[in-house]
Motif scaffolding. Sequence first.
Motif, PDB file in Angstrom:
ATOM      1  N   ASP A  50      30.561  31.616  51.469  1.00 22.25           N
ATOM      2  CA  ASP A  50      31.199  31.544  49.969  1.00 22.25           C
ATOM      3  C   ASP A  50      30.928  32.722  49.105  1.00 22.25           C
ATOM      4  OD1 ASP A  50      31.556  28.730  49.876  1.00 22.25           O
ATOM      5  OD2 ASP A  50      29.553  28.161  50.193  1.00 22.25           O
ATOM      6  N   GLN A 105      33.664  33.771  46.427  1.00 23.94           N
ATOM      7  CA  GLN A 105      33.758  32.662  45.555  1.00 23.94           C
ATOM      8  C   GLN A 105      32.594  32.654  44.434  1.00 23.94           C
ATOM      9  OE1 GLN A 105      36.015  28.943  46.158  1.00 23.94           O
ATOM     10  NE2 GLN A 105      34.770  28.908  48.055  1.00 23.94           N
ATOM     11  N   SER A 109      37.917  28.408  41.511  1.00 27.02           N
ATOM     12  CA  SER A 109      38.274  28.379  43.039  1.00 27.02           C
ATOM     13  C   SER A 109      37.737  27.244  43.850  1.00 27.02           C
ATOM     14  CB  SER A 109      38.503  29.761  43.862  1.00 27.02           C
ATOM     15  OG  SER A 109      37.028  29.961  44.022  1.00 27.02           O
ATOM     16  N   ALA A 117      41.893  33.178  47.259  1.00 25.94           N
ATOM     17  CA  ALA A 117      41.854  31.634  47.110  1.00 25.94           C
ATOM     18  C   ALA A 117      42.610  31.300  45.649  1.00 25.94           C
ATOM     19  CB  ALA A 117      40.114  31.530  46.651  1.00 25.94           C
ATOM     20  N   ARG A 176      48.111  27.583  49.331  1.00 27.20           N
ATOM     21  CA  ARG A 176      47.912  28.272  48.499  1.00 27.20           C
ATOM     22  C   ARG A 176      49.285  28.873  47.962  1.00 27.20           C
ATOM     23  NH1 ARG A 176      43.586  30.393  51.701  1.00 27.20           N
ATOM     24  NH2 ARG A 176      44.609  32.355  52.611  1.00 27.20           N
ATOM     25  N   SER A 209      46.711  33.176  42.688  1.00 24.28           N
ATOM     26  CA  SER A 209      45.970  33.525  43.814  1.00 24.28           C
ATOM     27  C   SER A 209      45.301  34.916  43.450  1.00 24.28           C
ATOM     28  CB  SER A 209      47.036  34.004  44.889  1.00 24.28           C
ATOM     29  OG  SER A 209      46.501  34.027  46.196  1.00 24.28           O
TER      30      SER A 209
END
Length: 382
Positions: free
Chosen positions: A241, A244, A165, A157, A141, A152
């Motif tokens: 997840d 995200q 992402s 992420a 990253r 970032s």
Amino acid sequence: MNTDQLKQEIIAYSKEIGIDKIGFASADVFGELKERLRRQQSLQYQSGFEKGSVEERTEPQRLLPEAQSILSIAIAYPSRMKDPPKSTKAERRGIFCRASWGTDYHVILRDRLEKLSAFIKEKVPDVENKLMVDTGELSDRAVAERAGIGFSGKNTAIITPEFGSYVYLGELMTNIPFVPDEPVDDSCGECTKCIDACPTGAIVQGGQLNAQRCIAFLTQTKGFLEDEYRTKIGNRLYGCDTCQVVCPKNKKIDFHIHPELEPENEINKPVLKPMLRISNRDFKETYGHIAGSWRGKKPLQRNALIALGHYKDKTAVDEMIAVMSNDPRPVIRGTAAWALGKIGTDEAFTAIKKSMEKEQDEQVLFEMEKGLDFQQELSATK
């Protein structure tokens, strides 16, 4: 050597071999990251899966003494399944996170980076290169951020303008002094959706993660999962997840560019009961090619038991009793007992009591007691 021309040739070639985005960064020390990692260590926020010392993770020349540039690559992966199988009362299903759909991304990125390295070596025979994918010392990253792949986000992420992402990252260190690309501006703004939505509060503040509380990390551990997290894990078998999915930058983002990264619905959203007693051979044949298999079957089976308990799946009771009674691994026996108590049938409670008569492991007995505690809770609510 005309490095500007070579840079353009590399960019063009990267597109030919299936790299979705490439950026160039200097190989200077990652000073800000070094301070952040030291702070992470002092707060005991690290997962334990990190490779190398803080110095190795932030000083590229420790890994390649001649390093002058780092090439960062990104490959986009899908965020949605096509026609995902439904979880039914008879066949409850678990879920692998999106980063474990399709072929193990380490294999895919390593292939791309090896091709990239060979291409550069063809152009510059005496070049010094070193490639890394996820398991290397450098922070993917931090390199991607410096190379302009994306910024970032508060969910830690890398968020790209093109793919959100949902990208895999890898890097190639080289002794060629390429002109660095410009970083992308952080555009999280005042948004805190990822922080607010994290099931366990693992995102301590924007950009700082307590890995010890992160479900993605917890699903990969091999011991007993603390009770606090059993109620949070739901039907997740590997990874998480949430941070995200809620991110506005990922809205309507779903790229199906690489066939090898396409989800395999029955593997990535599998029926839970068959996982409980799957043989090592069948596990390797079925799941061995995906990233989520790297820790072996034990964490996944433990998580499957928790998921069945979460579902209160009465159709799984017989199978779970067999696991509790016969499995040689204490973590699996104990988790089965806890999950049976969670399901809460008379048959389940009777089986736990019977198994307690022969059980020798203290931790398993403790889990059995917790399983029986659910019986008292049920009685109190009647």
